[in-house]
Design an enzyme around this catalytic site. Structure first.
Site, PDB file in Angstrom:
ATOM      1  N   ALA A 142      14.635 137.586  85.166  1.00  0.00           N
ATOM      2  CA  ALA A 142      15.666 138.857  85.168  1.00  0.00           C
ATOM      3  C   ALA A 142      15.421 139.689  86.118  1.00  0.00           C
ATOM      4  CB  ALA A 142      15.499 139.701  83.862  1.00  0.00           C
ATOM      5  N   TYR A 143      13.933 140.036  86.623  1.00  0.00           N
ATOM      6  CA  TYR A 143      13.364 140.898  87.799  1.00  0.00           C
ATOM      7  C   TYR A 143      13.922 140.120  88.882  1.00  0.00           C
ATOM      8  CZ  TYR A 143      10.351 143.330  90.887  1.00  0.00           C
ATOM      9  OH  TYR A 143       9.837 143.833  91.957  1.00  0.00           O
ATOM     10  N   VAL A 144      13.685 138.957  89.181  1.00  0.00           N
ATOM     11  CA  VAL A 144      14.244 138.168  90.534  1.00  0.00           C
ATOM     12  C   VAL A 144      15.747 138.174  90.471  1.00  0.00           C
ATOM     13  CG1 VAL A 144      14.232 136.092  91.632  1.00  0.00           C
ATOM     14  CG2 VAL A 144      11.986 136.898  90.698  1.00  0.00           C
ATOM     15  N   SER A 146      17.730 140.500  89.553  1.00  0.00           N
ATOM     16  CA  SER A 146      18.189 141.816  89.764  1.00  0.00           C
ATOM     17  C   SER A 146      17.859 142.228  91.384  1.00  0.00           C
ATOM     18  CB  SER A 146      17.658 142.836  89.020  1.00  0.00           C
ATOM     19  OG  SER A 146      16.158 143.122  89.419  1.00  0.00           O
TER      20      SER A 146
END
Lengths: 232, 102
Positions: A142-144, A146
């Protein structure tokens, strides 16, 4: 003295706090924000409590800056949250939170700041992404995703805002010793560092140096770029 | 509200004259097409007008609105069709914001 006005998101701690102090030292008027209060005081610094994904809050903050100082020279979209977890174990609410803060927050600040910069026909926007994007780092889907979106946003906005004299660039730090990575196991960090050409933690100074470069008057021809630290 | 906003929008259009290819017609009125086939604005001109109208509303009424709209490029439903439709749309948003605070 006519100080340049620099807006930094996520200034309560870590990289954002360092950048706020750094640009105050360089003689800027610094406007910062976070969801909570700013600890202590800093001369020529004004803090707003705002959630970066709250459209009305962001609009109000930027409107205040325009009314009070009549200018906005620089924006650093630093505020961000991470989620270090296997995708199969990541709750949807976490995915939404990460996308909302990192992507929606960056979009909103770029949009509102660019409206003020447009009238000055000058502006510099720097968005923080991460080396985890080119490394396609597992365990942070999710972080990557985003931060990949932040990079795409940077590249498109660079084109849309070029006519208004605004440059938009990104910066991808390597792991820096902040709260964001405190919960990551040491062996994972070591594996990540080993994928860098220069295998060490990044420092706040490394990050400030790249932002300084983007802000230089001579950097007006540099836009839509992403500079990764550590040789990634 | 619409009567209040038409002069404000007309003033902003005049200030854009000569920028981004904007040529303000001598007979500029509330019915002047802004964007679209017969519009006086290209896309950058429209962006500039929308931003300057938002800022003028902020300065005159102390209300912060966003005139962004997904229908921007629609020929028939766009709030940016004419000076009057933009004034109506802005007036509606101001009322919404004032309603929330009032």
């Amino acid at each position: 003295m006519d100080r340049p006005v620099t807006l930094v998101t996520g200034t309560r701690k870590g990289i954002g706090r360092f950048l706020a102090e750094h640009f105050v030292r360089l003689g800027h008027r610094v406007i910062g924000c976070s969801r909570s209060e700013f600890d202590g005081t800093l001369e020529h610094y004004v803090h707003y409590r705002v959630d970066v994904s709250d459209e009305q809050g962001v609009k109000q903050l930027v409107a205040d800056v325009r009314k009070t100082w009549g200018r906005l020279d620089h924006l650093i979209n630093n505020a961000g949250i991470a989620s270090m977890n296997h995708s199969l174990l990541t709750p949807l609410s976490t995915v939404r939170d990460v996308l909302t803060t990192n992507v929606v927050g960056t979009f909103l600040f770029c949009r509102e700041a660019a409206k003020v910069m447009k009238t000055m026909r000058f502006g510099r926007i720097v968005n923080l992404t991460t080396v985890a994007v080119p490394l396609k780092l597992e365990g942070e889907a999710a972080y990557v995703a985003s931060k990949a979106a932040v990079l795409s946003l940077t590249q498109v906005l660079a084109k849309e805002l070029a006519d208004f004299g605004i440059t938009v660039n990104a910066l991808g730090p390597v792991p820096t010793e902040t709260d964001l990575i405190r919960s990551v196991p040491k062996d994972k960090i070591d594996r990540l560092l080993s994928r860098q050409a220069i295998p060490r933690f990044g420092t706040f100074e490394d990050i400030a140096n790249v932002v300084d470069f983007y802000f230089k008057p001579e950097s007006g021809f540099i836009t839509g770029q992403c500079l990764y630290l550590g040789g990634v | 509200m619409r009567q209040d906003l038409v002069p404000l929008i007309v003033k902003q259009i005049h200030e854009l004259n000569g920028q981004h290819g904007v040529k303000v017609p001598a007979d500029l009125s509330s019915d002047t097409p802004l964007f679209g086939r017969e519009g006086i604005l290209e896309s950058l001109g429209l962006v500039s007008l929308v931003v300057s109208v938002e800022q003028a509303i902020e300065d005159e009424f102390g209300v912060s609105i966003s005139l962004a709209d997904d229908r921007a490029l629609a020929q028939t439903k766009s709030p940016y069709r004419t000076v009057a439709s933009l004034a109506e749309y802005a007036g509606h948003l101001i009322q919404q914001v004032e309603g929330q605070h009032g």
